[in-house]
Design an enzyme around this catalytic site. Structure first.
Site, PDB file in Angstrom:
ATOM      1  N   HIS A 130       0.720  -1.176  -0.117  1.00 53.71           N
ATOM      2  CA  HIS A 130       0.206   0.064   0.057  1.00 53.71           C
ATOM      3  C   HIS A 130       0.951   1.317  -0.051  1.00 53.71           C
ATOM      4  O   HIS A 130       0.271   2.375  -0.102  1.00 53.71           O
ATOM      5  CB  HIS A 130      -1.040  -0.158   1.230  1.00 53.71           C
ATOM      6  CG  HIS A 130      -0.583   0.051   2.432  1.00 53.71           C
ATOM      7  ND1 HIS A 130      -1.406   0.659   3.810  1.00 53.71           N
ATOM      8  CD2 HIS A 130       0.759  -0.082   2.983  1.00 53.71           C
ATOM      9  CE1 HIS A 130      -0.560   0.618   4.706  1.00 53.71           C
ATOM     10  NE2 HIS A 130       0.536   0.103   4.430  1.00 53.71           N
ATOM     11  N   HIS A 131       2.069   1.258   0.236  1.00 51.43           N
ATOM     12  CA  HIS A 131       3.053   2.399  -0.178  1.00 51.43           C
ATOM     13  C   HIS A 131       3.589   2.617  -1.502  1.00 51.43           C
ATOM     14  O   HIS A 131       4.004   3.765  -1.621  1.00 51.43           O
ATOM     15  CB  HIS A 131       4.219   2.322   1.105  1.00 51.43           C
ATOM     16  CG  HIS A 131       3.721   2.345   2.422  1.00 51.43           C
ATOM     17  ND1 HIS A 131       3.118   3.278   3.081  1.00 51.43           N
ATOM     18  CD2 HIS A 131       4.191   1.457   3.398  1.00 51.43           C
ATOM     19  CE1 HIS A 131       2.979   2.832   4.325  1.00 51.43           C
ATOM     20  NE2 HIS A 131       3.578   1.885   4.666  1.00 51.43           N
ATOM     21  N   ALA A 132       3.490   1.547  -2.178  1.00 47.23           N
ATOM     22  CA  ALA A 132       3.821   1.779  -3.620  1.00 47.23           C
ATOM     23  C   ALA A 132       3.258   2.784  -4.192  1.00 47.23           C
ATOM     24  O   ALA A 132       1.910   2.690  -4.473  1.00 47.23           O
ATOM     25  CB  ALA A 132       4.013   0.497  -4.185  1.00 47.23           C
ATOM     26  N   ASN A 172      -0.244   5.604   1.458  1.00 46.00           N
ATOM     27  CA  ASN A 172      -0.039   6.769   0.525  1.00 46.00           C
ATOM     28  C   ASN A 172      -0.401   6.331  -0.766  1.00 46.00           C
ATOM     29  O   ASN A 172      -0.930   7.115  -1.689  1.00 46.00           O
ATOM     30  CB  ASN A 172       1.175   7.307   0.812  1.00 46.00           C
ATOM     31  CG  ASN A 172       2.350   6.397   0.460  1.00 46.00           C
ATOM     32  OD1 ASN A 172       2.470   5.548   1.409  1.00 46.00           O
ATOM     33  ND2 ASN A 172       3.054   6.371  -0.708  1.00 46.00           N
TER      34      ASN A 172
END
Lengths: 323, 219
Positions: A130-132, A172
């Site tokens: 989920h940060h990629a 993000n």
């Protein structure tokens, strides 16, 4: 008598081949091994169907990531580089292929859900996602597994998708991918960005342009425990979900908010994850004919992770008699 | 750290003989709250604010005919009639700290930035100050996390913390030693690290004898 719905667990031993160098790197293959061991010894075990993840068409990854990024990542792995974009993002020769497979698992699960072959799907995958971002690896993440799945569900099956993310860290990458899109609603409960990586996810960020109102960020202060989460679920999130009225739910299931997990300052109990499972169980019945797709994100204290995943799945798959 | 790095330039200005209706439009069209008034050499002679404009116009309680007459009169008056001619300014070499002190002391919302000849080269507002500090302290920067450390009572804690982080290849961008609200409060050292692996950060600092402050809010 304890009774559960069938749980489809999508996994692959290939996920263990993503080598993050050992040592103090928290995102290790042991994370999946402890979950597998826990589930095989669990009362849930008779209700689990195991499916191996299989690669999907590259075009679905390109709905979220630039092709140039895919090439850059692949090249870095094949060239023997030790990391990409930041030393946090340790890679090995196998990492690109493993990450492609990890990104495929959610799509595999959606096809099973839509064909009626599964009702409750959990993707036991790594690396997390989920940060990629579109062209950036970040926070141990390379491909945004949950966002890729949500896009697939939206475009292939024309679904109105809710992505709910309770990993301790703000997603993000999911937010930047959906914040201008009115077709996916992103809800994130995370440690306050003043204190916690990645430093995004303020409550004031609610989406932009056509996607205004499509992001709901609930930052919690360090030390926040079960009561804080249950309070925001009841008071803020449930009404927003009811208003949005999804017909597909993706859960970005991170377990690093656990009190034993020192990768965040949150202090959740194992039991909270069971309750989160029950919440999603009820919402699934209410909005999506009982169907959910859960995708593993963070969770780095091995014992707490295994216990929390088990508790979550138990709540998620509990029948009315068991709840 | 200089206001010139963060000010709005070139500034929009008006001259003292500009009529108020035109000044009102400039302020409204640009969503300004403050407008420097300058002479023909661009030297600062006054400031006019949106509040000055609002105060200049008559009350809507007046009868329609009286109101209309007064509005025409105000519209065509010169801005010199309503501007403040005592202006607090910032200089070319003024720092953000100078601006902070002046905003607090003078209770203004914006100040023109002038050179040695008092010609206006920019305008700097409270909002500009907030944005500047936001950049300096890394608020909202992606990829960071804040770690708070309690000083251990030994000498040169900042040097030692920087050393520990660098030896462990932990990227960081800010290191601040700060007191609390009162001088009697104990100090805390804040470091903004650019890593997800907070476990490694805590481990490195704790091994060196520092205690982490987990910054839980006071109930």
């Amino acid at each position: 008598m304890t009774d559960f719905r069938n749980i489809t667990v999508i996994d692959h031993l290939r996920f263990d081949d993503h080598d993050t160098g050992g040592g103090l790197h928290p995102e290790s293959p042991d994370r999946l091994r402890v979950i597998r061991d826990r589930l095989s010894a669990s009362i849930l075990n008779p209700f689990i169907t195991h499916i191996e993840a299989s690669p999907v068409a590259r075009e679905w990854l390109l709905t979220v990531h630039d092709e140039a990024y895919l090439y850059r990542f692949e090249e870095a792995a094949l060239a023997g580089r030790l990391d990409i974009d930041h030393p946090d993002n340790q890679i090995c020769y196998e990492s690109f292929e493993v990450a492609m497979l990890s990104a495929s698992a959610g799509i595999n699960g959606i096809d099973l859900l839509e064909s009626g072959k599964a009702q409750t799907v959990y993707c036991n995958i790594r690396p997390p996602g989920h940060h990629a971002e579109r062209r950036l690896a970040l926070g141990f993440c390379f491909f945004n597994n949950a966002l890729i799945a949500a896009r697939y569900w939206q475009r292939k099956y024309n679904r109105r998708v809710l992505v709910i993310d309770w990993d301790a860290h703000h997603g993000n990458g999911i937010q930047s991918g959906v914040e201008s899109d009115p077709g996916i609603f992103y809800v994130s409960i995370h440690e306050h960005p003043t204190f916690s990586f990645p430093g995004t996810g303020y409550a004031e960020e609610t989406g932009i342009a056509d996607g205004k109102g499509m992001v709901l960020n609930i930052p919690l202060p360090p030390g926040a425990s079960d009561a804080a989460v249950l309070s925001v679920l009841n008071d803020s999130i449930a009404p927003a979900v009811k208003k949005y009225s999804p017909d597909a739910i993706v859960i970005a299931a991170g377990f690093d908010g656990h009190q034993l997990d020192d990768m965040s300052g949150l202090a959740y109990s194992t039991n909270l994850y069971a309750k989160l499972g029950v919440y999603l169980n009820v919402w699934a019945e209410q909005y999506c004919n009982g169907k959910t797709l859960s995708i593993l994100e963070g969770g780095y204290h091995l014992e707490a992770l295994a216990a929390s995943v088990e508790a979550y799945l138990a709540g998620l798959a509990a029948t009315k008699d068991t709840q | 750290m200089y206001v010139t790095n963060y000010m709005t330039t070139p500034p929009v200005t008006v001259m003292p003989d500009e009529i108020i209706v035109k000044v009102k439009k400039i302020i409204a069209d640009n969503h300004f709250r403050h407008l420097p008034v300058v002479d023909e050499k661009n030297v600062i002679v006054g400031m006019v604010t949106d509040r000055d404009i609002r105060s200049a116009y008559p009350s809507t309680v007046l009868l329609d005919e009286m109101y209309a007459t007064e509005v025409v009169k105000i519209d065509n008056s010169q801005v010199r009639e309503i501007m403040s001619d005592i202006v607090v300014t910032l200089k070319k070499f003024s720092t953000l700290d100078d601006a902070l002190i002046l905003f607090d002391a003078k209770k203004v919302g914006a100040m023109p930035v002038v050179d040695n000849h008092n010609t206006v080269i920019g305008i700097f507002s409270v909002r500009d100050l907030l944005q500047a500090y936001r950049r300096i302290f890394g608020l909202g920067e992606k990829g960071g996390a804040l770690v708070a450390v309690k000083p251990d009572g030994k000498k040169r804690p900042l040097t030692r913390i920087a050393h520990i982080l660098e030896e462990n290849d932990i990227h960081f961008s800010r290191l601040v030693r700060a007191k609390g609200r009162d001088d009697s409060d104990t100090e805390t050292i804040y470091v903004r690290v650019n890593t997800m692996n907070i476990h490694a950060v805590h481990a490195a600092l704790e091994e060196a004898g520092f205690a982490i402050d987990f910054l839980k809010p006071q109930s």
